[in-house]
Design a protein around this motif. Structure first.
Motif, short mmCIF file in Angstrom:
data_model
loop_
_atom_site.label_atom_id
_atom_site.label_comp_id
_atom_site.label_asym_id
_atom_site.label_seq_id
_atom_site.Cartn_x
_atom_site.Cartn_y
_atom_site.Cartn_z
N LYS A 60 3.02 4.09 -5.12
CA LYS A 60 2.84 4.00 -3.62
C LYS A 60 2.73 3.37 -2.56
N GLU A 61 4.03 2.19 -2.34
CA GLU A 61 4.67 1.78 -1.73
C GLU A 61 5.78 2.90 -1.39
N SER A 63 6.46 5.50 -1.77
CA SER A 63 5.85 6.48 -1.04
C SER A 63 5.84 6.65 0.63
N ASN A 64 5.31 5.33 0.49
CA ASN A 64 5.03 5.19 2.08
C ASN A 64 6.24 4.84 3.25
N ASP A 85 -1.70 -5.15 7.44
CA ASP A 85 -0.36 -4.58 6.57
C ASP A 85 0.25 -5.55 6.44
N ARG A 93 5.87 -3.41 0.30
CA ARG A 93 5.38 -3.39 2.01
C ARG A 93 5.63 -3.82 2.98
N ASN A 96 8.58 -1.74 4.02
CA ASN A 96 7.67 -0.89 5.14
C ASN A 96 7.36 -1.55 6.05
N ASN A 100 9.34 -0.47 10.02
CA ASN A 100 9.01 0.14 10.88
C ASN A 100 9.03 -0.49 12.58
#
Length: 354
Positions: A60-61, A63-64, A85, A93, A96, A100
Motif C-alpha cells: 500500500k505504501e 503504491s502511495n 501519518d 510511509r 513517502n 512529499n
C-alpha cells in the motif's frame, strides 16, 4: 501471482507450515491429527500475518509513493501529511512523507524564484521606462539647441529651462531609488528624537499650500488644541512620510477638492490620517500601490510629476518605526491613508521622596 501480497503470503505460509510439520515429524509421539492441526494453524496464522504486513505496510505504501511521484510529475503537489501519518510505524510511509515534504519545499522554492525573476523583469522594464522619459526629453531640447535654435535667445532660455527640469526629475528618480535601496538593505539608520507631530504637519502643509492653491484644493487640519502630540521618531523621515501623503492627496484630488489631515491620540500612540475626496482607488489596485513604480492611472502616470517610488519609501520608513501604512478607499469618494506613532512617555522622577 508472486507479485501480489496474497501470492507472496500464500507461498510463505505454505513454507512455514511445511517447516512446522517437518519439525513435528521428528517427535516420536506425533500423530497424524497433531500434524494436521499444527500445519493448518501455522498456515492460517502465517498467511494472515503475512497478508496484513505486506498489504498495509509495504504494498500500500509503495503504491502511495508511486501516486505521490506521479502527482509531482504533474506538478499537483499533495497536501502536507497530518500528525497521525508522521507517527506511522511503516518506514515506507515515512519515506513517502519525506518525499512529499521535500517536493513541497522545492515547489515553494521554485515559485519564489519565479516570482523574483518576474519582479526583476518588471523592475528593469519600469526603471528603463522611467529613465527614458526625462533623458529623451532633455536630449530633445539640447539637440534642438545644437541644431541652431541656440541663436534665438527666447527659445534658448525656454529650452534650457525645460532640459533642466527633465534633468531634475531624473536626479530625483535616482535619489529615490538610492534611498529605497539603502532602506531595504538597512544602510540608512534612523535617528529617533522627541518632537511635536502637530508642528511638523503644520510645516508640511505650509510647504504644500502653493501646490494646493494651483488646483484650488483646500487643506484642513484637525486636532485637539488641549492635547499633546509629542512622539519619538526620526523627524526628517516622518516629515517625508507626511509630505508624500498630503502631496498625493492634493495630486490625485479633483480641482476644488478638499484634503483633511486628522491627528488623534490614544493611550500609547498617535494616529495620523490623511483623507481626500478624489476619485478613489480601485480595490484590485489597493494591494499594489506600495510597490515600486506602480501607478493606478497608467495613462496619466507622469502628468502630476513624481517618481512612482513615494509610497514604497513611505512603507519602508514606517516599517523602520515598527509601524505600517494603512489605506481604505471608495471609488468616487476618495481615500484615507493612516499610520501610527508612539506617544512620548512622560519623564519619570529622577529620585524618590524619602
Amino acid at each position: 501471482m508472486l507479485t501480489t501480497s496474497r501470492g507472496i503470503s500464500l507461498v510463505l505460509a505454505i513454507a512455514i507450515s511445511a517447516l512446522t510439520v517437518a519439525f513435528l515429524l521428528l517427535m516420536e509421539n506425533a500423530t497424524p491429527t497433531l500434524l494436521l492441526v499444527a500445519g493448518g494453524i501455522s498456515f492460517s496464522v502465517s498467511y494472515i500475518l503475512m497478508q496484513v504486513t505486506l498489504e498495509f505496510l509495504i504494498f500500500k505504501e509503495i503504491s502511495n509513493i508511486y501516486g505521490v511521484l506521479e502527482k509531482i510529475q504533474k506538478k499537483d503537489y499533495p497536501s502536507i501529511p497530518n500528525k497521525s501519518d508522521r507517527l506511522s510505524i511503516s518506514p515506507l510511509r515515512k519515506i513517502n512523507n519525506t518525499i512529499n515534504t521535500y517536493a513541497q519545499a522545492k515547489n515553494r522554492e521554485i515559485e519564489t524564484l519565479q516570482k523574483n525573476a518576474e519582479f526583476r523583469r518588471e523592475f528593469i522594464a519600469d526603471i528603463s521606462h522611467e529613465l527614458k522619459t526625462p533623458i529623451f526629453a532633455a536630449q530633445g531640447y539640447i539637440h534642438t539647441l545644437l541644431d541652431g535654435a541656440v541663436e534665438d535667445k527666447s527659445v534658448r532660455l525656454k529650452f534650457l529651462k525645460r532640459a533642466a527640469k527633465s534633468l531634475n526629475a531624473l536626479d530625483k528618480l535616482v535619489q529615490d531609488l538610492l534611498t529605497l535601496n539603502q532602506m531595504e538593505s538597512g544602510v540608512i539608520k534612523f535617528n529617533f528624537e522627541a518632537f511635536d507631530l502637530k508642528e511638523l504637519i503644520h510645516e508640511v502643509i505650509e510647504e504644500l499650500e502653493q501646490k494646493a492653491a494651483k488646483r484650488d484644493v483646500l487643506i484642513r487640519f484637525f486636532y485637539d488644541k488641549g492635547k499633546s502630540y509629542k512622539t519619538i521618531a526620526d523627524k526628517d523621515k516622518i516629515f517625508r512620510v507626511c509630505q508624500n501623503l498630503i502631496s498625493n492627496a492634493i495630486k490625485y484630488n479633483h480641482d476644488g477638492g478638499e484634503v483633511e489631515v486628522h491627528l488623534k491620540t490614544h493611550k500609547n500612540y498617535i494616529l495620523v490620517e490623511v483623507k481626500d475626496n478624489g476619485k478613489g482607488i480601485p480595490p484590485e489596485d489597493l494591494k499594489r500601490i506600495f510597490e515600486r513604480f506602480y501607478r493606478v492611472e497608467k495613462s496619466r502616470s507622469r502628468e502630476g510629476g513624481g517618481t512612482g517610488l513615494g509610497l514604497a519609501i513611505v512603507k519602508h520608513i514606517l516599517e523602520g518605526h515598527k509601524s505600517k501604512i494603512s489605506v481604505s478607499s471608495t471609488l468616487g469618494k476618495g481615500s484615507i491613508f493612516s499610520f501610527e506613532l508612539p506617544c512620548e512617555k512622560p519623564a519619570k522622577e529622577a529620585s524618590l521622596k524619602i
